[in-house]
Design a protein around this motif. Structure first.
Motif, PDB file in Angstrom:
ATOM      1  N   MET A   1       0.976  -1.181  -0.138  1.00 29.34           N
ATOM      2  CA  MET A   1       0.019   0.082   0.046  1.00 29.34           C
ATOM      3  C   MET A   1       0.729   1.268   0.060  1.00 29.34           C
ATOM      4  N   SER A   2       0.567   2.244  -0.640  1.00 34.24           N
ATOM      5  CA  SER A   2       1.397   3.426  -0.758  1.00 34.24           C
ATOM      6  C   SER A   2       1.087   4.252   0.542  1.00 34.24           C
ATOM      7  N   GLU A   3       2.124   5.227   0.739  1.00 36.64           N
ATOM      8  CA  GLU A   3       2.164   5.848   1.975  1.00 36.64           C
ATOM      9  C   GLU A   3       1.317   7.264   1.983  1.00 36.64           C
ATOM     10  N   ILE A   4       0.830   7.694   3.029  1.00 37.74           N
ATOM     11  CA  ILE A   4      -0.080   8.761   3.262  1.00 37.74           C
ATOM     12  C   ILE A   4       0.362   9.770   3.980  1.00 37.74           C
ATOM     13  N   TYR A   5      -0.135  10.988   3.978  1.00 36.59           N
ATOM     14  CA  TYR A   5       0.185  12.103   4.892  1.00 36.59           C
ATOM     15  C   TYR A   5      -1.059  12.517   5.495  1.00 36.59           C
ATOM     16  N   ILE A   6      -0.909  13.030   6.513  1.00 36.06           N
ATOM     17  CA  ILE A   6      -2.143  13.570   7.318  1.00 36.06           C
ATOM     18  C   ILE A   6      -1.645  15.092   8.025  1.00 36.06           C
ATOM     19  N   GLY A   7      -3.060  15.802   7.782  1.00 34.30           N
ATOM     20  CA  GLY A   7      -2.729  17.113   8.288  1.00 34.30           C
ATOM     21  C   GLY A   7      -3.794  17.450   9.213  1.00 34.30           C
ATOM     22  N   ILE A   8      -3.317  18.095  10.407  1.00 31.94           N
ATOM     23  CA  ILE A   8      -4.531  18.020  11.565  1.00 31.94           C
ATOM     24  C   ILE A   8      -4.449  19.481  11.838  1.00 31.94           C
ATOM     25  N   ASP A   9      -5.777  19.979  12.310  1.00 33.27           N
ATOM     26  CA  ASP A   9      -6.086  21.371  12.598  1.00 33.27           C
ATOM     27  C   ASP A   9      -6.874  21.085  13.993  1.00 33.27           C
ATOM     28  N   GLY A  10      -6.131  21.306  14.927  1.00 33.06           N
ATOM     29  CA  GLY A  10      -6.482  20.997  16.248  1.00 33.06           C
ATOM     30  C   GLY A  10      -7.006  22.501  16.931  1.00 33.06           C
ATOM     31  N   GLY A  11      -8.325  22.790  17.143  1.00 35.31           N
ATOM     32  CA  GLY A  11      -8.882  23.837  17.715  1.00 35.31           C
ATOM     33  C   GLY A  11      -9.408  23.595  19.062  1.00 35.31           C
ATOM     34  N   GLY A  12     -10.146  24.821  19.579  1.00 34.46           N
ATOM     35  CA  GLY A  12     -10.834  24.564  20.698  1.00 34.46           C
ATOM     36  C   GLY A  12     -12.185  23.854  20.876  1.00 34.46           C
ATOM     37  N   THR A  13     -12.866  23.854  19.617  1.00 38.91           N
ATOM     38  CA  THR A  13     -14.116  23.401  19.418  1.00 38.91           C
ATOM     39  C   THR A  13     -14.157  22.134  18.595  1.00 38.91           C
ATOM     40  N   HIS A  14     -13.307  22.140  17.439  1.00 39.25           N
ATOM     41  CA  HIS A  14     -13.319  20.937  16.525  1.00 39.25           C
ATOM     42  C   HIS A  14     -11.717  20.403  16.191  1.00 39.25           C
ATOM     43  N   THR A  15     -11.618  19.448  16.030  1.00 42.56           N
ATOM     44  CA  THR A  15     -10.172  18.938  15.495  1.00 42.56           C
ATOM     45  C   THR A  15     -10.600  18.201  14.152  1.00 42.56           C
ATOM     46  N   ARG A  16      -9.880  18.527  12.960  1.00 41.14           N
ATOM     47  CA  ARG A  16     -10.076  18.193  11.848  1.00 41.14           C
ATOM     48  C   ARG A  16      -8.906  17.516  11.373  1.00 41.14           C
ATOM     49  N   ALA A  17      -8.944  16.661  10.453  1.00 38.85           N
ATOM     50  CA  ALA A  17      -7.851  15.872   9.946  1.00 38.85           C
ATOM     51  C   ALA A  17      -8.146  15.335   8.305  1.00 38.85           C
ATOM     52  N   LEU A  18      -7.107  15.489   7.618  1.00 39.97           N
ATOM     53  CA  LEU A  18      -7.189  15.063   6.137  1.00 39.97           C
ATOM     54  C   LEU A  18      -6.025  14.357   5.800  1.00 39.97           C
ATOM     55  N   ALA A  19      -6.386  13.390   4.995  1.00 37.89           N
ATOM     56  CA  ALA A  19      -5.235  12.262   4.451  1.00 37.89           C
ATOM     57  C   ALA A  19      -5.411  12.496   3.320  1.00 37.89           C
ATOM     58  N   VAL A  20      -3.931  12.507   2.527  1.00 36.30           N
ATOM     59  CA  VAL A  20      -3.725  12.869   1.200  1.00 36.30           C
ATOM     60  C   VAL A  20      -2.519  11.731   0.769  1.00 36.30           C
ATOM     61  N   ASP A  21      -2.491  11.437  -0.621  1.00 34.54           N
ATOM     62  CA  ASP A  21      -1.442  10.441  -1.127  1.00 34.54           C
ATOM     63  C   ASP A  21      -0.282  11.551  -1.439  1.00 34.54           C
ATOM     64  N   ARG A  22       0.647  10.929  -2.103  1.00 33.44           N
ATOM     65  CA  ARG A  22       1.767  11.455  -2.440  1.00 33.44           C
ATOM     66  C   ARG A  22       1.541  12.545  -3.442  1.00 33.44           C
ATOM     67  N   THR A  23       0.486  12.649  -4.130  1.00 32.06           N
ATOM     68  CA  THR A  23       0.275  13.741  -5.213  1.00 32.06           C
ATOM     69  C   THR A  23      -0.547  14.783  -4.567  1.00 32.06           C
ATOM     70  N   GLY A  24      -0.742  14.799  -3.580  1.00 31.21           N
ATOM     71  CA  GLY A  24      -1.819  15.832  -2.783  1.00 31.21           C
ATOM     72  C   GLY A  24      -3.228  15.375  -2.896  1.00 31.21           C
ATOM     73  N   ARG A  25      -3.797  14.240  -3.619  1.00 31.60           N
ATOM     74  CA  ARG A  25      -5.026  13.840  -3.708  1.00 31.60           C
ATOM     75  C   ARG A  25      -5.684  13.531  -2.471  1.00 31.60           C
TER      76      ARG A  25
END
Length: 67
Positions: free
Chosen positions: A1-25
């Motif tokens: 399986m190919s590697e992924i990257y995670i971005g996290i926005d941790g705030g006071g009310t919500h914590t959001r995360a996004l997973a992308v592949d090497r191309t940014g999809r």
């Protein structure tokens, strides 16, 4: 399986995360409760939860996370 990257926005009310592949999809998005320890006693658990959710939503394993 190919590697992924995670971005996290941790705030006071919500914590959001996004997973992308090497191309940014975008592979998955997830949202949980707040990540600010001043606002909630569940901050650490919320961050761990959003990571697990976004990795599962991308149909990957934690070992696939490269960054």
């Amino acid at each position: 399986m190919s590697e992924i990257y995670i971005g996290i926005d941790g705030g006071g009310t919500h914590t959001r995360a996004l997973a992308v592949d090497r191309t940014g999809r975008t592979l998955a998005r997830a949202e949980t409760g707040g990540a600010n320890q001043s606002d909630t006693s569940d901050a650490e658990q919320n961050v761990l939860s959003v990571i697990r959710e976004v990795v599962a939503g991308a149909n990957r394993e934690l070992s696939d996370v490269a960054g």
